[in-house]
Design an enzyme around this catalytic site. Sequence first.
Site, PDB file in Angstrom:
ATOM      1  N   LYS A  59       0.806  -1.313  -0.090  1.00 32.72           N
ATOM      2  CA  LYS A  59       0.107   0.018  -0.147  1.00 32.72           C
ATOM      3  C   LYS A  59       0.810   1.295  -0.117  1.00 32.72           C
ATOM      4  CE  LYS A  59      -3.623  -0.454   2.536  1.00 32.72           C
ATOM      5  NZ  LYS A  59      -4.304  -0.953   3.631  1.00 32.72           N
ATOM      6  N   ARG A  79      -3.130   3.194   8.606  1.00 34.44           N
ATOM      7  CA  ARG A  79      -3.316   2.098   7.705  1.00 34.44           C
ATOM      8  C   ARG A  79      -2.456   1.030   7.802  1.00 34.44           C
ATOM      9  NH1 ARG A  79      -4.584   4.651   2.156  1.00 34.44           N
ATOM     10  NH2 ARG A  79      -5.945   2.737   1.833  1.00 34.44           N
ATOM     11  N   GLY A 130      -8.530  -7.273   4.310  1.00 39.76           N
ATOM     12  CA  GLY A 130      -9.324  -7.476   5.391  1.00 39.76           C
ATOM     13  C   GLY A 130      -8.410  -7.982   6.645  1.00 39.76           C
ATOM     14  N   MET A 146      -5.665  -7.062   8.402  1.00 33.42           N
ATOM     15  CA  MET A 146      -5.002  -6.268   9.295  1.00 33.42           C
ATOM     16  C   MET A 146      -5.941  -4.843   9.588  1.00 33.42           C
ATOM     17  SD  MET A 146      -1.197  -7.106   8.822  1.00 33.42           S
ATOM     18  CE  MET A 146      -1.218  -6.696   7.139  1.00 33.42           C
ATOM     19  N   ARG A 160      -3.178  -1.324  -6.479  1.00 31.17           N
ATOM     20  CA  ARG A 160      -2.613  -2.444  -6.411  1.00 31.17           C
ATOM     21  C   ARG A 160      -2.559  -3.235  -7.746  1.00 31.17           C
ATOM     22  NH1 ARG A 160      -5.378  -5.026  -1.651  1.00 31.17           N
ATOM     23  NH2 ARG A 160      -7.454  -5.146  -2.728  1.00 31.17           N
ATOM     24  N   HIS A 220     -15.182  -8.810   1.427  1.00 24.46           N
ATOM     25  CA  HIS A 220     -14.527  -9.697   1.936  1.00 24.46           C
ATOM     26  C   HIS A 220     -14.579 -10.950   1.215  1.00 24.46           C
ATOM     27  CE1 HIS A 220     -13.406 -12.490   5.053  1.00 24.46           C
ATOM     28  NE2 HIS A 220     -12.263 -11.797   5.307  1.00 24.46           N
ATOM     29  N   ARG A 269       7.356 -50.539 -14.919  1.00 24.47           N
ATOM     30  CA  ARG A 269       7.911 -51.096 -13.626  1.00 24.47           C
ATOM     31  C   ARG A 269       7.658 -52.396 -13.497  1.00 24.47           C
ATOM     32  NH1 ARG A 269       6.303 -47.997  -8.209  1.00 24.47           N
ATOM     33  NH2 ARG A 269       4.462 -49.257  -8.530  1.00 24.47           N
ATOM     34  N   SER A 303      14.909 -43.526 -12.687  1.00 23.01           N
ATOM     35  CA  SER A 303      13.479 -42.634 -12.539  1.00 23.01           C
ATOM     36  C   SER A 303      13.550 -42.535 -10.693  1.00 23.01           C
ATOM     37  CB  SER A 303      12.280 -43.422 -13.075  1.00 23.01           C
ATOM     38  OG  SER A 303      11.243 -42.707 -12.480  1.00 23.01           O
ATOM     39  N   THR A 339       9.753 -40.616  -6.050  1.00 23.23           N
ATOM     40  CA  THR A 339       9.765 -39.375  -4.938  1.00 23.23           C
ATOM     41  C   THR A 339       8.974 -39.757  -3.526  1.00 23.23           C
ATOM     42  OG1 THR A 339       8.261 -38.388  -6.068  1.00 23.23           O
ATOM     43  CG2 THR A 339      10.757 -37.635  -6.034  1.00 23.23           C
ATOM     44  N   CYS A 389       9.104 -40.194 -11.334  1.00 20.53           N
ATOM     45  CA  CYS A 389       7.586 -40.606 -10.918  1.00 20.53           C
ATOM     46  C   CYS A 389       7.005 -40.405  -9.803  1.00 20.53           C
ATOM     47  CB  CYS A 389       7.589 -42.029 -11.767  1.00 20.53           C
ATOM     48  SG  CYS A 389       8.634 -43.344 -10.903  1.00 20.53           S
ATOM     49  N   TYR A 446      12.736 -35.385 -17.585  1.00 21.57           N
ATOM     50  CA  TYR A 446      11.348 -35.300 -17.665  1.00 21.57           C
ATOM     51  C   TYR A 446      10.938 -35.567 -16.399  1.00 21.57           C
ATOM     52  CZ  TYR A 446      11.434 -40.511 -16.950  1.00 21.57           C
ATOM     53  OH  TYR A 446      11.650 -41.810 -16.520  1.00 21.57           O
TER      54      TYR A 446
HETATM   55  P1  ADP Z   1      -7.885  -2.175   3.614  1.00 22.50           P
HETATM   56  O1  ADP Z   1      -6.278  -2.729   3.493  1.00 22.50           O
HETATM   57  O2  ADP Z   1      -8.548  -3.181   4.523  1.00 22.50           O
HETATM   58  O3  ADP Z   1      -8.527  -1.968   2.432  1.00 22.50           O
HETATM   59  P2  ADP Z   1      -7.393   0.722   4.047  1.00 22.50           P
HETATM   60  O4  ADP Z   1      -5.944   1.042   4.817  1.00 22.50           O
HETATM   61  O5  ADP Z   1      -7.320   0.514   2.547  1.00 22.50           O
HETATM   62  O6  ADP Z   1      -7.698  -0.676   4.296  1.00 22.50           O
HETATM   63  O7  ADP Z   1      -8.558   1.536   4.461  1.00 22.50           O
HETATM   64  C1  ADP Z   1      -9.922   0.904   4.532  1.00 22.50           C
HETATM   65  C2  ADP Z   1     -10.953   2.039   3.949  1.00 22.50           C
HETATM   66  O8  ADP Z   1     -10.684   3.550   4.334  1.00 22.50           O
HETATM   67  C3  ADP Z   1     -10.375   2.065   2.348  1.00 22.50           C
HETATM   68  O9  ADP Z   1     -11.689   2.125   1.644  1.00 22.50           O
HETATM   69  C4  ADP Z   1      -9.584   3.434   2.195  1.00 22.50           C
HETATM   70  O10 ADP Z   1     -10.062   3.922   0.820  1.00 22.50           O
HETATM   71  C5  ADP Z   1     -10.224   4.275   3.215  1.00 22.50           C
HETATM   72  N1  ADP Z   1      -9.346   5.205   3.568  1.00 22.50           N
HETATM   73  C6  ADP Z   1      -8.193   4.956   4.028  1.00 22.50           C
HETATM   74  N2  ADP Z   1      -7.418   6.073   4.332  1.00 22.50           N
HETATM   75  C7  ADP Z   1      -8.393   7.246   4.011  1.00 22.50           C
HETATM   76  C8  ADP Z   1      -8.349   8.449   4.020  1.00 22.50           C
HETATM   77  N3  ADP Z   1      -7.155   9.209   4.390  1.00 22.50           N
HETATM   78  N4  ADP Z   1      -9.185   9.193   3.609  1.00 22.50           N
HETATM   79  C9  ADP Z   1     -10.261   8.730   3.176  1.00 22.50           C
HETATM   80  N5  ADP Z   1     -10.469   7.245   3.388  1.00 22.50           N
HETATM   81  C10 ADP Z   1      -9.650   6.507   3.535  1.00 22.50           C
HETATM   82 MG    MG Z   2       8.179 -47.118  -4.726  1.00 31.87          MG
HETATM   83 MG    MG Z   3      -7.782  -0.863   0.893  1.00 31.92          MG
END
Ligand code: ADP
Ligand code: MG
Ligand code: MG
Length: 904
Positions: A33, A102, A111, A113, A347, A463, A639, A788, A791, A856, A876
Site C-alpha cells: 500500500k 493504515r 481485510g 489487518m 495495486r 471480503h 515397472r 527414475s 519420490t 515418477c 522429464y
Molecule cells: P484495507 O487494506 O482493508 O483496504 P485501507 O487502509 O485501505 O484498508 O482502508 C480502509 C478504507 O478506508 C478504504 O476504503 C480506504 O479507501 C479508506 N481510507 C483509508 N485512508 C483514508 C483517508 N485518508 N481518507 C479517506 N478514506 C480513507
Molecule cells: Mg516405490
Molecule cells: Mg484498502
Amino acid sequence: MTAWEAVVTTAGEKYVYDFSEGHRELKELLGGKGANLAEMTRLGLPVPAGFTVTTRACQAYLATGSNPAGLAEEIDGHLAALETTMGRRLGDPADPLLVSVRSGAAFSMPGMMETVLNVGLNDASVVGLAAQAGGNERFAWDSYRRLIQMFGKTVCDVPGEEFSAALDEAKNARGATDDLHLDAADLRALVDRYKHIFAKHTGYDFPQDPREQMELAMTAVFRSWNAERAVLYRRQERIPADLGTAVNVVAMVFGNLGADSGTGVAFTRDPASGAQGIYGDYLANAQGEDVVAGIRNTVPLQELATLDPRSYEELLAIMAKLEGHYRDLCDIEFTIERGKLWMLQTRVGKRTAGAAFRIAAQLVNEGMIELDEALRRVTGAQLAQLMFPRFDLGADAVALVKGIGASPGAAVGKAVFSAARAVELAAAGEQVILVRRETNPEDLSGMIAAQGILTARGGKTSHAAVVARGMGRTCVCGADSLEIAADRFSVAGRTVSEGDVISVDGTTGCVYLGSVPVRPSEVVQYFEGTLSPEEAGDPLVEAVHKLMSHADAARSLAVRTNADTAEDAYRARRFGAEGIGLCRTEHMFLGDRRELVERLILAATPTERADALAALLPLQRADFVDLFRAMDGLPVTVRLIDPPLHEFLPSLEELAVNVAVARERGEDHAEDAQLLDAVRRMHEQNPMLGLRGVRLGLVIPGLFAMQVRAITEAAVQLAGEGLDPHPEIMVPLVGAVQELETVRRECEQIVAEVVAGSGVEVLIGTMIEVPRAALTAGQIAEAADFFSFGTNDLTQMGWGFSRDDVEGAFFWRYLELGIFGISPFESIDRDGVGRLIRIAAEEGRAVRPGLKLGVCGEHGGDPESVHFFHEVGLDYVSCSPFRVPVARLEAGRAAITAGESDSR
Ligand code: ADP
Ligand code: MG
Ligand code: MG
C-alpha cells in the site's frame, strides 16, 4: 536525547518515508500500500499527503515489544511536515487535521489487518470539524462515531457487535433502514453510547489526545500482524511469518460530506472473467470501509458517470494511466470529497484463474507485455482450477437466486450458516456451502472448510469475494433477496434450512436448490481435443492455448504420464504427455487373474510355479500390446512388480474365519488352509520395508523373467505391425548395484533372445527410491540406462515416515510448528530428499553422461517440485494424466524463471 542516542538516530536506519520519497520497488520496506501510494504520488496523481513507517520498524517492534530508538522523533518530524503541507494541526480544536492509520504489508492480505480512520477527532475537534465543513454537524458526528467504533474495535479489542447493535438500535428508534437517515443529534447521542461501550470494555475513557490516538493506532497496526486470522491467512497463502507490516498515515479526505461525496473501488478489467472494461462499486455519502464491508448496497461504478461526470472522466483517465504504468490489471480505492477525486490505494489486482489467463494473453495482444512475462503471470495451480467441472443445467434445475459470480467453480453442499458449523460438518466429511449475510475475517476458518460461499451483501470487492478468489473457493455474493436467519434462509417463497443441499455457480452467480450435475470445463475439452481454440471462439480457451504453446516451446523438461491402462495412456497423450514414465504392473495381477497369482504363490515345485507363470504370460503380454499401441512412437517405462506378494492374497482375518467356519461345518477347506499358511508365513511387521520390489524378483525365480518376456514380446509384435514401440524396463526398490546387476543379466538374456532381428530397442534402468541407491548412484549407473526417482518412497524412507500413518496422525502438528510449510509428500523437500536427488543425478551422470533422468510419483505434477526438477536438470517428469497440462505449464515457467528465486 543523549548524544549517544543522537548518533544512533542519525547514523541508524531511516524508518519513515514521505509519500514523495518512496516508489513501487520498495514494497518489501514500505508494504504494498505504501509503495503504491508513493508511486501514485510520483506519477502526479491526486493522493492525499502522508507518510509510511517501514516494515522494519514493525519487525523491531514485534521482536522487542517497543518502538526502535529514533522512531518517535522521525514520526514527529514527518507529522510536522504533514501539518505544514495541510495547513492544519492534528486534532486542532478549531480546524483539525485528521489522518487515517493504515496497515499495509508486502503481500496484500485483504481485510486481515487494521485501519483506523478519522484519527484526531475528540470532543473539541468534532466541533471544529463541523465548522470547517460549513456547519455540517451530521458529518462531523458521523466521523467521530466511526473513529470510536474503529479505534475501539481494532486498537482496544472492544467487541464490534456492541457498536453495530447500538447503531441498529439508533436506526430502529428512527424507523430508518440505513445510517443515512440518522441526523446530527442521533449521531451525537450515538457517540455518547459508543463512548460508554468503550469505557465499559477498556476501563478507561476514549483517549482525547490526538497524538496518543495516533500512536496507539500505529502500535495496534504493528500488533495486527500477529492476529490469529492474519496468521491463518498467511499459512493458507504461504506468506512468510516474519515480514511485518508497514503503517501508513494519510491525511483524511471525506466521502461522507453529502451527496456530492462518496467512495468506491474499481478494477481496470473484470477480476472474475478477465473481460476488458470498467468494473467497480460506488457508494455515495460514505466512508471507504462501507464499500468493502458491504454494509450498504453499492451501485455499479458506471452510475458515477451521471452522478459526477467530471470525477468519472478523471477516474477513467487515471485508471488507463495506471494500467499502462503497471502493465497489468489494477484495483483502485478512491474517494470523492465534494466533487474532488482522491486516490487512496492501488495495486496489481487479485484475479480468478480464468481472468489471469485471459488478461495475460490480452496484454500480449495489446503489446503491453512479452509472452515470457505473460507466462510468468499464470500458474499451474490456476490452470488446475480451470480444469474443474462446471454445472450441467437440466430443465429441472430449480433456480433460487442470482447474485454476483465472484469466484468461479461449481460447488455443491449442505447449507450451513456459521463458520463453526462449516468446520464441524467438513471435519465429519460433509461438503458444505457457507451462507452468510456478509463475511468478515472471523469467518475465515469456515470459508476454508466450505466448498463454496454465498452471501447476501457486498459486491465483487467484498471480503467474501476477495478472500474466496484468493483461495480458489467458489463464491456468489450480493444475493440481496436472501433473507438469512440463524439456521435457514428464505427467498422467493422457498426456505433452505441447515443441511439442505444447494448448488452454487461462482461463474454465473446462480444458486440452485438441490444437487445440480456438473460437466467438464471447456479447458479440459480443449485439452481433450474436442474443442479447438479457433472454432471455440472462447477467449479463455484461446488464452490457455496461447500460453500453453509458449510454455511448450520454452520448456526443456519433457512431461510424461503415469498410466497403467491404455485408456489412461490415450487421455494423457491428448493432454500432451510425451510418453509413460510409470506403468505399474500390479493391477495386472488382480481381478480374474487372482487365481493364477495364488497358484504362483502356493506353487510347491518349480514345475507348478513355471506353469502358473506361463499362464500369466499371455495375459500380461496383451496388456502391454494395448499400452504400447496407445503410446506408439513414445517411450513407455514399465515397472516390474513392486508390492509384496501377500497383497494379492485374501487378508489373514478373512482366511482364518473361512477356514474356521468350513472346519466347523465339516466342509472341504484344504485350499483355504493352504492359503492361510502361506499368508502366515509371509506376514511382515513392516511390509513397506519387506519382501517387495527387486527383492521379490531375486527370490521368486522366473517372476521378473515372465514380465520381461511379456514386455519384449509385445513390443516385437507391434514392431511387426509396423508400429514403433519404445519399452523401458524399470527395476523397483534397488539399493545396491549388485541387485540391479543380477536382474539385468537375467533380463538382457531374454531381451536378446526375444527382440533379435526385430529392430526393437529396450532400455533397462532402475528407480532411485531408497536413500542408499541415491548415495551410491555412481555405482548403480554402471548397470542402468536410466534413473527414475520414486519420490514417494524416497520421501518415506528419507524422512522415515510411513505415509499412511503419519499424514493423518501428526502432520497437522508439524505444519502448525512450521517444521515444514507443506507436506513433503505434496511438494518435494528440497533440502533433504531433494539433496538425495541432486547427488544421484550428479554422480549418475558423472559415470554415464547420457543417463536419462526422470521422476515418477505425484511430485512430478506439483508446480513447486517441477521447478526443482528443472533446476536439477532432469530430462522429464511423469504425473497422473490430469496433471500433465499443469506440469507442461510449470516446466515452461521454470525454464523462463530459472534463477529467479520466487516462483509463486
Ligand atoms: P484495507 O487494506 O482493508 O483496504 P485501507 O487502509 O485501505 O484498508 O482502508 C480502509 C478504507 O478506508 C478504504 O476504503 C480506504 O479507501 C479508506 N481510507 C483509508 N485512508 C483514508 C483517508 N485518508 N481518507 C479517506 N478514506 C480513507
Ligand atoms: Mg516405490
Ligand atoms: Mg484498502
